[in-house]
Design an enzyme around this catalytic site. Structure first.
Site, PDB file in Angstrom:
ATOM      1  N   HIS A  65       0.828  -1.216   0.000  1.00 39.20           N
ATOM      2  CA  HIS A  65       0.000   0.000   0.000  1.00 39.20           C
ATOM      3  C   HIS A  65       0.861   1.264   0.000  1.00 39.20           C
ATOM      4  CE1 HIS A  65      -3.714  -2.349   1.653  1.00 39.20           C
ATOM      5  NE2 HIS A  65      -3.592  -2.444   0.355  1.00 39.20           N
ATOM      6  N   PRO A  99     -10.839  -0.334  -3.353  1.00 39.73           N
ATOM      7  CA  PRO A  99     -10.610   1.070  -3.726  1.00 39.73           C
ATOM      8  C   PRO A  99     -10.082   1.847  -2.522  1.00 39.73           C
ATOM      9  CG  PRO A  99     -12.747   0.313  -4.517  1.00 39.73           C
ATOM     10  CD  PRO A  99     -12.208  -0.756  -3.618  1.00 39.73           C
ATOM     11  N   GLU A 194     -12.785 -18.024   7.054  1.00 37.11           N
ATOM     12  CA  GLU A 194     -11.316 -18.007   7.064  1.00 37.11           C
ATOM     13  C   GLU A 194     -10.832 -18.224   8.495  1.00 37.11           C
ATOM     14  OE1 GLU A 194      -9.596 -14.458   5.353  1.00 37.11           O
ATOM     15  OE2 GLU A 194      -7.660 -15.441   5.045  1.00 37.11           O
TER      16      GLU A 194
HETATM   17  C1  6MZ Z   1      -8.941 -11.432   3.823  1.00 35.15           C
HETATM   18  C2  6MZ Z   1      -7.457 -10.368   2.430  1.00 35.15           C
HETATM   19  C3  6MZ Z   1      -6.612 -11.504   2.447  1.00 35.15           C
HETATM   20  O1  6MZ Z   1      -7.311  -4.904  -1.928  1.00 35.15           O
HETATM   21  O2  6MZ Z   1      -5.268  -3.564  -1.422  1.00 35.15           O
HETATM   22  N1  6MZ Z   1      -6.875  -9.438   1.661  1.00 35.15           N
HETATM   23  N2  6MZ Z   1      -8.615 -10.343   3.109  1.00 35.15           N
HETATM   24  N3  6MZ Z   1      -8.182 -12.532   3.904  1.00 35.15           N
HETATM   25  C4  6MZ Z   1      -7.001 -12.607   3.249  1.00 35.15           C
HETATM   26  N4  6MZ Z   1      -6.241 -13.715   3.414  1.00 35.15           N
HETATM   27  C5  6MZ Z   1      -4.847 -13.684   3.662  1.00 35.15           C
HETATM   28  N5  6MZ Z   1      -5.568 -11.240   1.654  1.00 35.15           N
HETATM   29  C6  6MZ Z   1      -5.740  -9.978   1.176  1.00 35.15           C
HETATM   30  O3  6MZ Z   1      -5.133  -6.079  -1.597  1.00 35.15           O
HETATM   31  C7  6MZ Z   1      -4.783  -6.261  -0.240  1.00 35.15           C
HETATM   32  C8  6MZ Z   1      -6.041  -6.348   0.595  1.00 35.15           C
HETATM   33  O4  6MZ Z   1      -6.787  -7.530   0.281  1.00 35.15           O
HETATM   34  C9  6MZ Z   1      -7.410  -8.075   1.435  1.00 35.15           C
HETATM   35  C10 6MZ Z   1      -7.028  -7.167   2.601  1.00 35.15           C
HETATM   36  O5  6MZ Z   1      -8.061  -6.229   2.786  1.00 35.15           O
HETATM   37  C11 6MZ Z   1      -5.753  -6.500   2.096  1.00 35.15           C
HETATM   38  O6  6MZ Z   1      -5.507  -5.241   2.707  1.00 35.15           O
HETATM   39  P1  6MZ Z   1      -5.842  -4.757  -2.157  1.00 35.15           P
HETATM   40  O7  6MZ Z   1      -5.481  -4.740  -3.612  1.00 35.15           O
END
Ligand code: 6MZ
Length: 336
Positions: A65, A99, A194
């Protein structure tokens, strides 16, 4: 053909990949991350699976990020991730992302940048976008969904669905919100079980999303209970299975003791996915290899799984036909 080569060359379908979690260390470097940040990222990705917890994994997203804080870097990040998937012969990718607003970027700008990169892609890969609603951002969920609906009207061929993700220890599932998304024609995929949270899992299954992610604590042998498992069996919703992610986050005990075995044993619908291939140091070819190693899925099984996955995608009928043909032609060409 060697098995490793098979996994790499097979035209693959990826349905569960978070954009920022999919960035490789090399891409992060190109996006300006410091060597210190990269080594933190790599050290964690290289740790023994059991040493990590889900919460620790979430800290890693901050690295990506910090490198995607403006429209140009979001554009480039999307481009790099698509190229990485293309380079391991992924033919169809549903990329998901949350987003994000930054000092000089609105959430709408963020989405526009991702879409621009998808549209500019000149590789032979079909890419669709799912927009994520972060469960930790409870108060903004409604507002975020409004934006997603608006953007979907503008880009109906790219934005296909809504995902519910984020740290599962935070927030709650709100069926009303996702019903609204569904009414607007968006497909729904929800992170489900999860962690152990029977009450929420029941609500999610009753909502009947189009797909679920992880599904770790559903089966009674894996922390679920009989009524939840029965409910799942009634729905028969395809599972986005993320082997390495679950093992790395410590929600599955090991590859061998992963809940995927229940899906295989009971012939339930699933597809193999990477989740966050940058964070977990994996890729889709490796995930297929793991399914062979630990669950004896043969090349034919993996080809068939991929073919079934076509029907779990949020692609148009025309695109599904194209994917089916790609897979059929590949099978004929490779004589198996
Ligand atoms: C739940 C997850 C995740 O959205 O910034 N993310 N949410 N469980 C998981 N298992 C490990 N892995 C990723 O990508 C990163 C975001 O995706 C979600 C989380 O909100 C993480 O901040 P983007 O592209």
């Amino acid at each position: 053909m060697e098995f490793e080569q098979f996994c790499n060359l097979l035209p693959k379908i990826e349905l569960h990949a978070h954009l920022n979690g999919s960035l490789s260390a090399f891409s992060l470097q190109k996006l300006g991350c410091s060597n210190e940040q990269i080594s933190e990222y790599q050290q964690l990705a290289d740790l023994q699976a059991t040493e990590k917890t889900l919460n620790e994994c979430f800290k890693l997203f901050k690295v990506a990020h910090s490198a995607t804080k403006n429209q140009q870097s979001v554009y480039l990040a999307t481009k790099y991730v698509i190229e990485d998937f293309f380079n391991e012969n992924v033919a169809y990718l549903e990329l998901r992302t949350t987003p994000r607003e930054e000092q000089n970027m609105t959430k709408a700008d963020y989405i526009e940048s991702v879409i621009r990169a998808i549209k500019d892609c000149d590789k032979n890969i079909i890419v669709k976008l799912l927009l994520s609603i972060d469960r930790s951002d409870d108060l903004k969920c409604e507002e975020n969904l409004e934006l997603i609906i608006k953007m979907r009207q503008k880009y109906p061929n790219v934005i296909k669905g809504v995902d519910f993700s984020g740290n599962p220890y935070n927030g709650t599932f709100d069926p009303k919100l996702f019903q609204k998304a569904r009414n607007c024609g968006l497909f729904i995929t929800l992170h489900c079980a999860e962690i152990k949270n029977d009450e929420e899992v029941e609500e999610i299954l009753k909502f009947r999303p189009d797909r679920i992610g992880h599904g770790t604590f559903l089966h009674p042998n894996f922390g679920g209970n009989d009524s939840i498992w029965k409910l799942y069996l009634d729905t028969n919703i395809p599972l986005e299975c993320c082997l390495t992610s679950n093992v790395a986050c410590g929600t599955a005990k090991s590859y061998k003791q992963h809940h995927l075995q229940e899906w295989i044993k009971n012939s339930l619908p699933f597809t193999l996915c990477t989740d966050d291939k940058g964070v977990f140091g994996t890729n889709l070819s490796k995930e297929l290899g793991l399914a062979y190693q630990y669950f004896s899925l043969t090349p034919t099984n993996l080809w068939e799984m991929t073919q079934k996955t076509v029907s779990y995608t949020f692609a148009s009928d025309e695109e599904k036909k194209v994917l089916t043909k790609i897979l059929q032609d590949w099978k004929v060409k490779n004589h198996f």
